[in-house]
Design a protein around this motif. Structure first.
Motif, PDB file in Angstrom:
ATOM      1  N   ASN A  60       0.710  -0.995   0.181  1.00 41.49           N
ATOM      2  CA  ASN A  60       0.048   0.152   0.037  1.00 41.49           C
ATOM      3  C   ASN A  60       0.843   1.263   0.103  1.00 41.49           C
ATOM      4  O   ASN A  60       0.621   2.180  -0.858  1.00 41.49           O
ATOM      5  N   ARG A  61       2.051   1.155   0.673  1.00 41.84           N
ATOM      6  CA  ARG A  61       2.916   2.383   0.693  1.00 41.84           C
ATOM      7  C   ARG A  61       3.323   2.840  -0.540  1.00 41.84           C
ATOM      8  O   ARG A  61       3.554   3.816  -1.034  1.00 41.84           O
ATOM      9  N   SER A 117       0.426   3.653  -3.082  1.00 49.31           N
ATOM     10  CA  SER A 117       0.250   4.989  -2.507  1.00 49.31           C
ATOM     11  C   SER A 117       0.893   6.125  -3.261  1.00 49.31           C
ATOM     12  O   SER A 117       0.463   7.116  -3.976  1.00 49.31           O
ATOM     13  N   ARG A 172       0.017   8.860  -5.817  1.00 49.21           N
ATOM     14  CA  ARG A 172       0.218  10.443  -5.520  1.00 49.21           C
ATOM     15  C   ARG A 172       1.105  11.186  -6.521  1.00 49.21           C
ATOM     16  O   ARG A 172       0.678  12.176  -6.778  1.00 49.21           O
ATOM     17  N   ARG A 173       1.910  10.426  -6.984  1.00 50.91           N
ATOM     18  CA  ARG A 173       2.733  11.260  -7.972  1.00 50.91           C
ATOM     19  C   ARG A 173       2.498  10.772  -9.369  1.00 50.91           C
ATOM     20  O   ARG A 173       3.274  11.013 -10.302  1.00 50.91           O
TER      21      ARG A 173
END
Lengths: 168, 556
Positions: free
Chosen positions: A18-19, A22, A26-27
């Motif tokens: 997930n990290r 994510s 986001r980017r």
């Protein structure tokens, strides 16, 4: 757009995938293929991700990955020095008129029939992504019921591994 | 010795050198508050009016001291109230540890009362976060959080601790405070290439952001400036990195930067950029940004190199250590022609200066300057007052400008100013506006009860001035929802209702009298300072514009 593949060694803990994803979201890094599995050590999981973009985008992706504390190592895998494979399972309608054509195509591609019923059959195939793409294209002349492919798994040729000193 | 999880949390914070924490109690942190009660002689807890105030206070504390700021909140709404503060700290690279309680592990995932997935919520706005599912890892997780928060490019780390982990017992042995991870200079080869580039420059420009302050590289910067005869400019986050009145310092660059600074950067042939990230408020239209310059970009975060602008030389490394290696490779040179050009820009800047008399933003901040000592931290909120403060404040020492740069968080200032005052043991100043102050003015209660020496200079123009400025310039004066004067808030009475002292200043004489009183006051003192609603922040580079579009005077 140019595709590239990176292998990421991460701590084998819940939430780590997930990290990583994510950060991709986001980017705005697009993921074209993603595989995750445990590795030779239960401490680490290996994420193989295929994305697309120019050299700057690729550098940026690798640098951003290194900023995640759970990321232990990142390696860019080029086509030449790596072996990359995907597994395909494709379920075809068992149409008596098409049956032989499909099976001879499968044989030519070294595919294997792993399920066979009156109405359908499943072909299993291993290969690089292009081979899998080509076979699927070929099958579009017939009735495809379902497709499932694993996404790319890759290793570098020779004794090189992606494990190295943790970089925070 | 065996301690409860909540005792371990407090003892580990003390062990890590924390002297004050900011927070707000609640059901899932009641055990931590019991431990805070027990250890109150060793760790001061400041009860804020709202968790957001606690997060900004911890942030202000960290920015002013360089130490890790700590805040505590309960689960659910307590945790989500921290979010704006954590995001503010994240984008400005502030070391912060946020501790939240959560429902017991047996209830996690069942949508229990006040349960929220705060590690999920804060995933993109923390450097890292932890859900501590078992007591055995609690102390080490807190230590690791401190290490991460202050290592490399600093940032906030959140630790979510379920209630049963706070209650459980485990062995605790105090340890030394963790050190930040050792940072390294950039690679030698890169430093040599950069030095060649700088040595070849005719119009070098030194530019820095908040990373210079974090890296404590002021001396190295000034040595290089002298050696290569270069002017210096900074981003808003860099303010207070070098003394405002340092002769080579041209001030802030960017959307509302000083004219000479932005213009010099635009004309430079080599920009040496230190600990900064070239965001859109700095570059404007990226295609037209510093087109004639080769950029040498030094930052500890490799992902910043090439993220928005493409440097000729990207050096990943600690700014201070890299500059130390770079300095001896630089030739001692003079650039008389470039200095003449800079002097011309400075003259043009002087001609464009606002020399009106009366309660203009420049005169108001000018008066404030006379009351600051070299250690006074000045916090701001966000908007026109923030830009005026950034443009006109005269600061001597580093870490004395406390402002939300990247996130632009209105409501940041009250908490941040208190945190800065408590961290530095100095009287602090908050320059704010009526819009921003309205967002977290409840923290007046905190300032009063803790007798925080705090001068609140409220630039009251009755409007959301920055948005109004855009509406004037780009939206045909459609003042949609930016007029606040209808609210008829009496800020003097309001401050008094909270138990603070206050007065109103309609003239510079009244302001001087009010400032004199305020700087002699033991606790918070609010000055309601009248500013005209149509004052502009100038110069201005329109959003997405370039130096060709700079607005120096209205009517130009």
């Amino acid at each position: 757009m140019k595709k590239f593949t990176v292998a990421i060694l991460v701590n084998n803990q819940f939430g780590v995938l997930n990290r990583v994803t994510s950060m991709f979201r986001r980017r705005q890094f697009n993921i074209t293929s993603l595989t995750v599995s445990e590795t030779e050590s239960e401490e680490f999981s290996r994420i193989t991700v295929q994305s697309e973009g120019d050299e700057v985008k690729k550098e940026q992706l690798i640098n951003q990955l290194y900023k995640l504390p759970d990321v232990c190592s990142v390696a860019e895998l080029d086509d030449v020095d790596t072996v990359g494979r995907e597994l395909l399972l494709i379920k075809m309608r068992n149409d008596p008129a098409a049956r032989n054509d499909i099976r001879s195509a499968a044989t030519a591609y070294e595919g294997k029939v792993v399920d066979y019923t009156k109405d359908s059959f499943i072909i299993q195939m291993v290969g690089d992504s292009r081979k899998i793409d080509n076979f699927i294209d070929l099958m579009r002349d017939f009735e495809i019921l379902e497709i499932c492919r694993t996404g790319l798994v890759t290793l570098q040729r020779g004794a090189t591994t992606i494990r190295r000193v943790t970089n925070l | 010795m065996k301690l409860s999880g909540s005792d371990i949390i407090v003892r580990t914070l003390i062990e890590q050198g924390t002297d004050v924490v900011f927070g707000y109690p609640g059901g899932q942190v009641i055990n931590i508050y019991d431990s805070l009660y027990k250890y109150q002689g060793e760790l001061k807890h400041v009860l804020t009016a709202h968790e957001q105030g606690a997060s900004h206070a911890a942030d202000g504390y960290a920015r002013a001291t360089g130490k890790v700021g700590v805040c505590i909140a309960t689960s659910g709404p307590g945790a989500t109230n921290l979010v704006t503060g954590i995001a503010t700290a994240y984008i400005d690279s502030v070391p912060l540890v946020a501790i939240t309680g959560n429902v017991p592990t047996t209830i996690i995932g069942t949508d229990g009362f006040q349960e929220i997935d705060i590690t999920g919520v804060t995933l993109p706005i923390t450097k890292h976060n932890y859900f501590v599912g078992s007591i055995d890892k609690l102390a080490d997780t807190i230590r690791e959080a401190f290490r991460l928060a202050k290592s490399g490019r600093p940032g906030p780390v959140l630790i979510d601790v379920p209630k049963d982990v706070q209650i459980a017992q485990w062995e605790y042995e105090p340890q030394e405070a963790v050190a930040a991870e050792e940072s390294f200079p950039a690679k030698d080869i890169r430093i040599h290439q950069a030095a060649d580039c700088i040595n070849a420059a005719q119009r070098p420009f030194l530019y820095f952001g908040g990373g210079l302050i974090t890296s404590d590289a002021q001396d190295e910067l000034l040595q290089i400036a002298e050696r290569i005869d270069a002017p210096i400019g900074c981003s808003m986050m860099g303010i207070s990195g070098v003394p405002t009145d340092y002769p080579r310092f041209l001030g802030m660059q960017g959307m509302h930067g000083h004219y000479a600074c932005s213009t010099a950067m635009h004309h430079a042939d080599c920009i040496i950029a230190l600990g900064c990230r070239f965001n859109d408020r700095v570059t404007g239209d990226r295609a037209k940004f510093a087109v004639g310059a080769k950029i040498v970009h030094i930052d500890i975060d490799g992902a910043e190199l090439g993220k928005t602008v493409t440097p000729a030389h990207g050096l990943r490394g600690d700014v201070k250590k890299t500059l130390q290696k770079l300095l001896p490779l630089l030739k001692e040179v003079k650039h008389p022609q470039w200095q003449e050009t800079i002097d011309r820009f400075l003259e043009e800047e002087q001609q464009g200066m606002d020399n009106r008399e009366g309660m203009t933003p420049r005169n108001v901040i000018g008066l404030l300057n006379q009351h600051l000592n070299e250690n006074t931290p000045v916090a701001t909120d966000v908007g026109q007052h923030q830009m005026w403060a950034a443009q006109y404040l005269n600061l001597k020492n580093t870490r004395r400008f406390i402002s939300s740069g990247g996130l632009g968080t209105m409501g940041f200032g009250m908490g941040a100013a208190m945190g800065a005052a408590l961290g530095t043991k100095e009287r602090s100043v908050l320059v704010t506006g009526d819009g921003s102050f309205g967002m977290n003015l409840n923290e007046l209660a905190t300032a009063v009860v803790n007798q925080v020496p705090l001068v609140i200079l409220l630039l009251n123009n009755g409007v959301l001035g920055m948005v109004r400025q855009w509406q004037t310039l780009f939206f045909d004066k459609h003042y949609s929802n930016t007029t606040l004067s209808d609210r008829q808030t009496d800020f003097v009475k309001l401050a008094e209702a909270f138990g603070a002292q206050a007065s109103r200043a309609l003239t510079l004489e009244e302001l001087e009298a009010a400032l004199t009183k305020a700087f002699a006051c033991d606790g918070p003192y609010l000055i309601d300072c009248a500013i005209d609603k149509d004052e502009f922040v100038l110069p201005m580079l329109p959003p997405g514009g370039s130096m060709d579009d700079i607005i120096v005077r209205i009517g130009d």
